[in-house]
Design a protein around this motif. Structure first.
Motif, PDB file in Angstrom:
ATOM      1  N   CYS A   1      44.216   8.351  33.633  1.00  0.00           N
ATOM      2  CA  CYS A   1      43.881   6.995  33.198  1.00  0.00           C
ATOM      3  C   CYS A   1      44.976   6.393  32.331  1.00  0.00           C
ATOM      4  O   CYS A   1      45.187   5.191  32.347  1.00  0.00           O
ATOM      5  CB  CYS A   1      42.557   7.020  32.435  1.00  0.00           C
ATOM      6  SG  CYS A   1      41.947   5.387  31.959  1.00  0.00           S
ATOM      7  N   TYR A   2      45.677   7.233  31.586  1.00  0.00           N
ATOM      8  CA  TYR A   2      46.621   6.731  30.585  1.00  0.00           C
ATOM      9  C   TYR A   2      48.050   7.187  30.862  1.00  0.00           C
ATOM     10  O   TYR A   2      48.281   8.344  31.197  1.00  0.00           O
ATOM     11  CB  TYR A   2      46.221   7.231  29.190  1.00  0.00           C
ATOM     12  CG  TYR A   2      44.774   6.969  28.852  1.00  0.00           C
ATOM     13  CD1 TYR A   2      44.335   5.687  28.517  1.00  0.00           C
ATOM     14  CD2 TYR A   2      43.840   8.003  28.855  1.00  0.00           C
ATOM     15  CE1 TYR A   2      43.000   5.443  28.197  1.00  0.00           C
ATOM     16  CE2 TYR A   2      42.511   7.772  28.535  1.00  0.00           C
ATOM     17  CZ  TYR A   2      42.096   6.498  28.210  1.00  0.00           C
ATOM     18  OH  TYR A   2      40.784   6.256  27.898  1.00  0.00           O
ATOM     19  N   ASP A   3      49.001   6.273  30.699  1.00  0.00           N
ATOM     20  CA  ASP A   3      50.416   6.622  30.646  1.00  0.00           C
ATOM     21  C   ASP A   3      50.790   6.589  29.176  1.00  0.00           C
ATOM     22  O   ASP A   3      50.776   5.523  28.551  1.00  0.00           O
ATOM     23  CB  ASP A   3      51.267   5.610  31.439  1.00  0.00           C
ATOM     24  CG  ASP A   3      51.107   5.772  32.939  1.00  0.00           C
ATOM     25  OD1 ASP A   3      50.900   6.908  33.392  1.00  0.00           O
ATOM     26  OD2 ASP A   3      51.191   4.755  33.652  1.00  0.00           O
ATOM     27  N   LEU A   4      51.075   7.756  28.626  1.00  0.00           N
ATOM     28  CA  LEU A   4      51.360   7.882  27.192  1.00  0.00           C
ATOM     29  C   LEU A   4      52.852   7.968  26.933  1.00  0.00           C
ATOM     30  O   LEU A   4      53.568   8.650  27.670  1.00  0.00           O
ATOM     31  CB  LEU A   4      50.675   9.118  26.624  1.00  0.00           C
ATOM     32  CG  LEU A   4      49.155   9.126  26.686  1.00  0.00           C
ATOM     33  CD1 LEU A   4      48.615  10.499  26.319  1.00  0.00           C
ATOM     34  CD2 LEU A   4      48.582   8.068  25.768  1.00  0.00           C
ATOM     35  N   GLU A   5      53.293   7.306  25.868  1.00  0.00           N
ATOM     36  CA  GLU A   5      54.675   7.409  25.398  1.00  0.00           C
ATOM     37  C   GLU A   5      54.651   8.305  24.172  1.00  0.00           C
ATOM     38  O   GLU A   5      54.458   7.842  23.049  1.00  0.00           O
ATOM     39  CB  GLU A   5      55.208   6.014  25.066  1.00  0.00           C
ATOM     40  CG  GLU A   5      55.231   5.069  26.255  1.00  0.00           C
ATOM     41  CD  GLU A   5      55.473   3.625  25.869  1.00  0.00           C
ATOM     42  OE1 GLU A   5      56.061   3.374  24.794  1.00  0.00           O
ATOM     43  OE2 GLU A   5      55.048   2.750  26.646  1.00  0.00           O
TER      44      GLU A   5
ATOM     45  N   ALA B   1      45.579   1.805  35.774  1.00  0.00           N
ATOM     46  CA  ALA B   1      44.512   1.403  36.696  1.00  0.00           C
ATOM     47  C   ALA B   1      44.741  -0.048  37.090  1.00  0.00           C
ATOM     48  O   ALA B   1      45.456  -0.781  36.388  1.00  0.00           O
ATOM     49  CB  ALA B   1      43.158   1.555  36.013  1.00  0.00           C
ATOM     50  N   PRO B   2      44.144  -0.484  38.187  1.00  0.00           N
ATOM     51  CA  PRO B   2      44.303  -1.877  38.603  1.00  0.00           C
ATOM     52  C   PRO B   2      43.946  -2.849  37.471  1.00  0.00           C
ATOM     53  O   PRO B   2      42.913  -2.710  36.829  1.00  0.00           O
ATOM     54  CB  PRO B   2      43.320  -2.005  39.770  1.00  0.00           C
ATOM     55  CG  PRO B   2      43.212  -0.619  40.320  1.00  0.00           C
ATOM     56  CD  PRO B   2      43.314   0.278  39.118  1.00  0.00           C
ATOM     57  N   GLY B   3      44.849  -3.793  37.228  1.00  0.00           N
ATOM     58  CA  GLY B   3      44.637  -4.778  36.172  1.00  0.00           C
ATOM     59  C   GLY B   3      44.714  -4.226  34.765  1.00  0.00           C
ATOM     60  O   GLY B   3      44.399  -4.916  33.805  1.00  0.00           O
ATOM     61  N   GLY B   4      45.119  -2.965  34.621  1.00  0.00           N
ATOM     62  CA  GLY B   4      45.203  -2.365  33.296  1.00  0.00           C
ATOM     63  C   GLY B   4      43.841  -2.171  32.637  1.00  0.00           C
ATOM     64  O   GLY B   4      43.742  -2.084  31.422  1.00  0.00           O
ATOM     65  N   SER B   5      42.791  -2.078  33.429  1.00  0.00           N
ATOM     66  CA  SER B   5      41.423  -1.965  32.911  1.00  0.00           C
ATOM     67  C   SER B   5      40.959  -0.516  32.899  1.00  0.00           C
ATOM     68  O   SER B   5      40.982   0.160  33.929  1.00  0.00           O
ATOM     69  CB  SER B   5      40.470  -2.792  33.784  1.00  0.00           C
ATOM     70  OG  SER B   5      39.129  -2.522  33.436  1.00  0.00           O
ATOM     71  N   VAL B   6      40.484  -0.052  31.746  1.00  0.00           N
ATOM     72  CA  VAL B   6      39.956   1.311  31.668  1.00  0.00           C
ATOM     73  C   VAL B   6      38.755   1.481  32.593  1.00  0.00           C
ATOM     74  O   VAL B   6      38.474   2.582  33.049  1.00  0.00           O
ATOM     75  CB  VAL B   6      39.566   1.730  30.228  1.00  0.00           C
ATOM     76  CG1 VAL B   6      40.781   1.843  29.342  1.00  0.00           C
ATOM     77  CG2 VAL B   6      38.520   0.820  29.644  1.00  0.00           C
ATOM     78  N   TYR B   7      38.056   0.383  32.885  1.00  0.00           N
ATOM     79  CA  TYR B   7      36.883   0.462  33.758  1.00  0.00           C
ATOM     80  C   TYR B   7      37.265   0.786  35.199  1.00  0.00           C
ATOM     81  O   TYR B   7      36.419   1.198  35.980  1.00  0.00           O
ATOM     82  CB  TYR B   7      36.094  -0.846  33.709  1.00  0.00           C
ATOM     83  CG  TYR B   7      35.710  -1.242  32.307  1.00  0.00           C
ATOM     84  CD1 TYR B   7      34.787  -0.490  31.579  1.00  0.00           C
ATOM     85  CD2 TYR B   7      36.276  -2.342  31.699  1.00  0.00           C
ATOM     86  CE1 TYR B   7      34.440  -0.833  30.287  1.00  0.00           C
ATOM     87  CE2 TYR B   7      35.934  -2.696  30.404  1.00  0.00           C
ATOM     88  CZ  TYR B   7      35.016  -1.941  29.707  1.00  0.00           C
ATOM     89  OH  TYR B   7      34.675  -2.285  28.429  1.00  0.00           O
TER      90      TYR B   7
ATOM     91  N   ARG C   1      38.397   9.123  30.885  1.00  0.00           N
ATOM     92  CA  ARG C   1      38.817   8.198  29.836  1.00  0.00           C
ATOM     93  C   ARG C   1      37.860   8.298  28.663  1.00  0.00           C
ATOM     94  O   ARG C   1      36.770   8.860  28.783  1.00  0.00           O
ATOM     95  CB  ARG C   1      38.846   6.767  30.357  1.00  0.00           C
ATOM     96  CG  ARG C   1      37.452   6.221  30.696  1.00  0.00           C
ATOM     97  CD  ARG C   1      37.507   4.757  31.096  1.00  0.00           C
ATOM     98  NE  ARG C   1      36.214   4.220  31.474  1.00  0.00           N
ATOM     99  CZ  ARG C   1      35.332   3.699  30.633  1.00  0.00           C
ATOM    100  NH1 ARG C   1      35.586   3.653  29.326  1.00  0.00           N
ATOM    101  NH2 ARG C   1      34.189   3.214  31.067  1.00  0.00           N
ATOM    102  N   LEU C   2      38.280   7.725  27.535  1.00  0.00           N
ATOM    103  CA  LEU C   2      37.390   7.629  26.385  1.00  0.00           C
ATOM    104  C   LEU C   2      36.468   6.432  26.573  1.00  0.00           C
ATOM    105  O   LEU C   2      36.862   5.436  27.200  1.00  0.00           O
ATOM    106  CB  LEU C   2      38.202   7.448  25.105  1.00  0.00           C
ATOM    107  CG  LEU C   2      39.136   8.590  24.714  1.00  0.00           C
ATOM    108  CD1 LEU C   2      39.866   8.253  23.428  1.00  0.00           C
ATOM    109  CD2 LEU C   2      38.376   9.897  24.576  1.00  0.00           C
ATOM    110  N   PRO C   3      35.261   6.482  26.021  1.00  0.00           N
ATOM    111  CA  PRO C   3      34.403   5.307  26.089  1.00  0.00           C
ATOM    112  C   PRO C   3      34.939   4.217  25.158  1.00  0.00           C
ATOM    113  O   PRO C   3      35.600   4.515  24.163  1.00  0.00           O
ATOM    114  CB  PRO C   3      33.041   5.821  25.592  1.00  0.00           C
ATOM    115  CG  PRO C   3      33.382   6.978  24.709  1.00  0.00           C
ATOM    116  CD  PRO C   3      34.625   7.596  25.309  1.00  0.00           C
ATOM    117  N   THR C   4      34.647   2.974  25.488  1.00  0.00           N
ATOM    118  CA  THR C   4      34.974   1.885  24.558  1.00  0.00           C
ATOM    119  C   THR C   4      34.022   1.982  23.369  1.00  0.00           C
ATOM    120  O   THR C   4      33.009   2.696  23.419  1.00  0.00           O
ATOM    121  CB  THR C   4      34.815   0.515  25.231  1.00  0.00           C
ATOM    122  OG1 THR C   4      33.420   0.322  25.539  1.00  0.00           O
ATOM    123  CG2 THR C   4      35.669   0.384  26.484  1.00  0.00           C
ATOM    124  N   GLU C   5      34.309   1.247  22.300  1.00  0.00           N
ATOM    125  CA  GLU C   5      33.422   1.246  21.140  1.00  0.00           C
ATOM    126  C   GLU C   5      32.019   0.791  21.532  1.00  0.00           C
ATOM    127  O   GLU C   5      31.021   1.380  21.116  1.00  0.00           O
ATOM    128  CB  GLU C   5      33.985   0.349  20.038  1.00  0.00           C
ATOM    129  CG  GLU C   5      33.144   0.341  18.776  1.00  0.00           C
ATOM    130  CD  GLU C   5      33.716  -0.539  17.676  1.00  0.00           C
ATOM    131  OE1 GLU C   5      33.112  -0.564  16.594  1.00  0.00           O
ATOM    132  OE2 GLU C   5      34.742  -1.193  17.890  1.00  0.00           O
TER     133      GLU C   5
END
Length: 191
Positions: free
Chosen positions: A89-93, A111-117, A123-127
């Motif tokens: 899910c994540y590209d980390l630097e 992910a498409p559109g940069g959306s975690v969904y 992935r981590l859940p949103t708040e």
């Protein structure tokens, strides 16, 4: 645990004891369902996947891993995705190893559109997702009921069945899922 889409009131009413002033109530609608692990990631799970154990209370494979920062949690999600053949899910630097001196400067959602969904992998859940899952369809301060002012910093009969906290933990971590789950089957969401 499968968490259904839905609408809930996020935050706390001004009359609720023990609340922070930024917890303003507002309606939130989660349009997508999601999955959430029933317990925290344990030290045993972290060690098996990441090859180290950063926990200060190390030595309990069934206890939650702790002393992990947000970046390291993202790296764990990516490692879990890789282990199951899913796209991260994540590209980390980052430099260094998660749980052992990892330092990061940025993250991009892969992910498409940069959306975690839209992530394929873990992935981590949103708040909002986390609070919705923790409340599990209830409307009081906790899924066991409301807390009164006397319980803000002392023994709490409301928290006792579902949470480890300062007054009952013995100043140490405990194995996951020793307390009651919330109505959706998630453990250790309070404390």
């Amino acid at each position: 645990v499968y968490i259904p889409a839905g609408t809930f009131t996020m935050g706390s009413p001004e009359s609720e004891p023990c609340r922070y002033e930024w917890e303003t109530q507002h309606q939130v609608t989660l349009t997508g369902s999601f999955w959430l692990k029933a317990t925290e990631v344990t030290q045993g799970e972290w060690s098996a996947l990441m090859g180290n154990n950063p926990s200060g209370f190390a030595g309990c494979t069934d206890c939650p891993v702790e002393k992990v920062n947000w970046w390291e949690a993202l790296a764990y999600c990516n490692a879990l995705s890789a282990a199951e053949g899913l796209t991260a899910c994540y590209d980390l630097e980052c430099t260094g190893t998660a749980g052992d001196g990892m330092a990061c400067t940025g993250v991009t959602v892969n992910a498409p559109g940069g959306s975690v969904y839209a992530c394929e992998g873990y992935r981590l859940p949103t708040e909002a997702e986390w609070e919705y899952a923790a409340r599990a369809g209830t409307t009081e301060a906790t899924y066991n009921g409301d807390i009164d002012a006397a319980n803000c910093y002392g023994v709490s009969p409301v928290l006792e069945p579902s949470a480890w906290y300062t007054q009952n933990s013995g100043s140490t971590t405990h194995a996951v899922a020793e307390k009651d789950a919330n109505p959706w089957g998630l453990y250790d969401m309070l404390g």
